[in-house]
Design an enzyme around this catalytic site. Structure first.
Site, short mmCIF file in Angstrom:
data_model
loop_
_atom_site.label_atom_id
_atom_site.label_comp_id
_atom_site.label_asym_id
_atom_site.label_seq_id
_atom_site.Cartn_x
_atom_site.Cartn_y
_atom_site.Cartn_z
N MET A 12 1.13 -1.30 0.13
CA MET A 12 -0.22 -0.23 -0.05
C MET A 12 1.18 1.36 0.09
SD MET A 12 -3.17 1.50 0.35
CE MET A 12 -4.20 2.82 1.21
N HIS A 184 -5.40 5.90 8.99
CA HIS A 184 -4.33 5.78 9.18
C HIS A 184 -3.83 5.27 7.41
CE1 HIS A 184 -1.21 2.69 9.78
NE2 HIS A 184 -1.06 3.10 10.62
N ARG A 186 -2.47 3.03 6.46
CA ARG A 186 -2.83 1.87 4.98
C ARG A 186 -4.32 1.48 5.23
NH1 ARG A 186 -3.88 -1.98 3.33
NH2 ARG A 186 -3.55 -4.26 3.82
N LYS A 187 -5.09 2.87 5.15
CA LYS A 187 -6.18 2.52 5.25
C LYS A 187 -6.61 3.59 3.49
CE LYS A 187 -6.23 0.88 8.76
NZ LYS A 187 -6.97 0.01 9.73
N VAL A 188 -7.91 3.76 3.53
CA VAL A 188 -8.05 4.59 2.00
C VAL A 188 -7.77 5.93 1.84
CG1 VAL A 188 -10.05 4.72 0.51
CG2 VAL A 188 -9.88 2.56 1.50
#
Ligand SMILES: *Cc1c(COP(=O)(O)O)cnc(C)c1O
Length: 385
Positions: A12, A184, A186-188
């Site tokens: 990511m 965060h 790592r999210k979208v």
């Protein structure tokens, strides 16, 4: 960079541009860097985007979930049903309030809780269910409510991964009284660290605002804006779970990118599905019948007869410069929860040990994706047709 054949392809990478850097710089230059006008603006903007009545920005989704349980009055002696198949924070927040997390299994297709997996673990002490939209796949909130509401069991949605996903044609964020998002990286979309609780109940919003700021009767920003002397009171024991205005400034730009990010993720997910169709038995996560995923985590479940183990596959991919990840974790298998009793969780164990998460990010090129696809075919010992 990740031009074809060079560099490591990350699992990511957030899509951040000069606009975010400028917005953060403006916040710094304004002199107001703690929770202030930009946080309030981000709350209004996210609420408008997802159709929620209100949003309360906090320092993370973990703190958002913690406050949601405090607001519901969940505490010692209470049980809260959670999926073991989730990031560990989902279970941890239950411990923060002194309640007992009760692990339930998940559906094989979605990795989410469902009435049929929750029902067997309900007890007279069940106060709430934390319903996770795992990896951005919407859980069937209405079906779970049908089970919970008659029993007086509350629902908190853990939508850490799910901003931009839809359920029944409406965005995730407005289906329950308490829905928690994560920002965060790592999210979208991201604010570095950050989260928000969406709520449609004004009394919840007021209490959440107080709890995130030490239990103060008047926020620091409001006090600053007044022309008269305001002596605050501390009405209950609260927390410092505030988001900064620097983070919110970044979040406002990120929110404008959300639709484009979801569209790109969905199109890369479709391309993965098309290209990997030649690997027999490999199952890729997909939209459920009741909603639309944002594909925050593109997981693939390996068939039992896949020629290499999941962990060897991760190593083979890494050798090719591809950073995939193990499947979604299972909290009940971690040392922190070794002493927590639970029902058998066969689907959770199959999904966590037999799946992996493939790289997927906004700026991923088709060449990057081709490398991942080729890596999987090579590990399977076959060629794409
Ligand atoms: C990432 C995640 C969290 C924690 O979010 P933070 O903002 O990092 O605290 C909680 N639940 C789930 C399902 C997550 O994926």
């Amino acid at each position: 960079m990740t031009a074809a054949g060079t560099g490591t392809i990350p699992i990511m990478r957030p899509w951040l541009g000069r606009e975010e850097a400028e917005a953060a710089a403006e916040a710094v230059a304004s002199g107001w860097v703690a929770q202030g006008p930009r946080v309030a603006e981000l709350e209004r903007a996210v609420a408008a985007r997802v159709g929620a009545a209100d949003g309360v920005a906090v320092s993370s989704c973990t703190t958002a979930l913690h406050l949601a349980l405090v607001v519901l009055g969940v505490g010692p002696g209470d049980e809260v049903v959670v999926p073991s198949l989730s990031f560990v924070a989902t279970a941890n927040v239950v411990r923060y309030v002194g309640a007992t997390p009760v692990f339930a299994d998940v559906e094989p297709a979605t990795g989410n809780l469902a009435p049929g997996t929750i029902e067997p673990v309900l007890s007279p002490r069940t106060r709430a269910v934390i319903l996770v939209h795992q990896g951005g796949v919407p859980a069937d909130v209405d079906a779970v409510r049908g089970l919970c509401a008659p029993r007086g069991v509350e629902i908190v949605e853990d939508a850490a991964c799910a901003i931009g996903a839809d359920l029944g044609g409406r965005p995730i964020g407005a289906h329950s009284d308490l829905v928690a998002f994560s920002f965060h990286p790592r999210k979208v979309i991201t604010t570095g660290e950050g989260g928000m609780v969406m709520t449609r109940r004004p009394e919840h919003a007021a209490r959440l605002r107080r709890l995130r700021e030490h239990g103060m009767s008047v926020s620091a920003a409001d006090r600053h804006a007044r022309r008269e002397v305001v002596l605050e009171e501390y009405l209950e024991v609260g927390f410092n779970y505030r988001m900064t205005d620097i983070q919110a400034a970044v979040g406002l730009v990120q929110l404008e990118r959300l639709d484009a990010i979801v569209e790109r993720r969905r199109s890369l997910a479709t391309r993965y599905r098309d290209r990997l169709a030649g690997l027999p038995g490999l199952r890729l996560v997909d939209d459920p019948p009741h909603g639309r995923s944002n594909f925050q985590s593109m997981w693939a479940l390996l068939p039992d007869d896949f020629p290499v183990s999941r962990d060897d596959l991760l190593r083979l991919l890494l050798d090719r410069g591809i950073s995939a990840r193990r499947g979604i974790m299972a909290s009940h298998l971690e040392p922190a929860y070794a002493a927590t009793p639970h029902v058998p969780l066969p689907v959770t164990e199959r999904l966590t040990s037999g799946s992996l998460i493939l790289p997927l990010f906004h700026e991923m090129t088709e060449a990057d994706q081709n490398r991942v696809v080729e890596g999987l075919y090579s590990a399977a010992g076959t060629r794409e047709r």
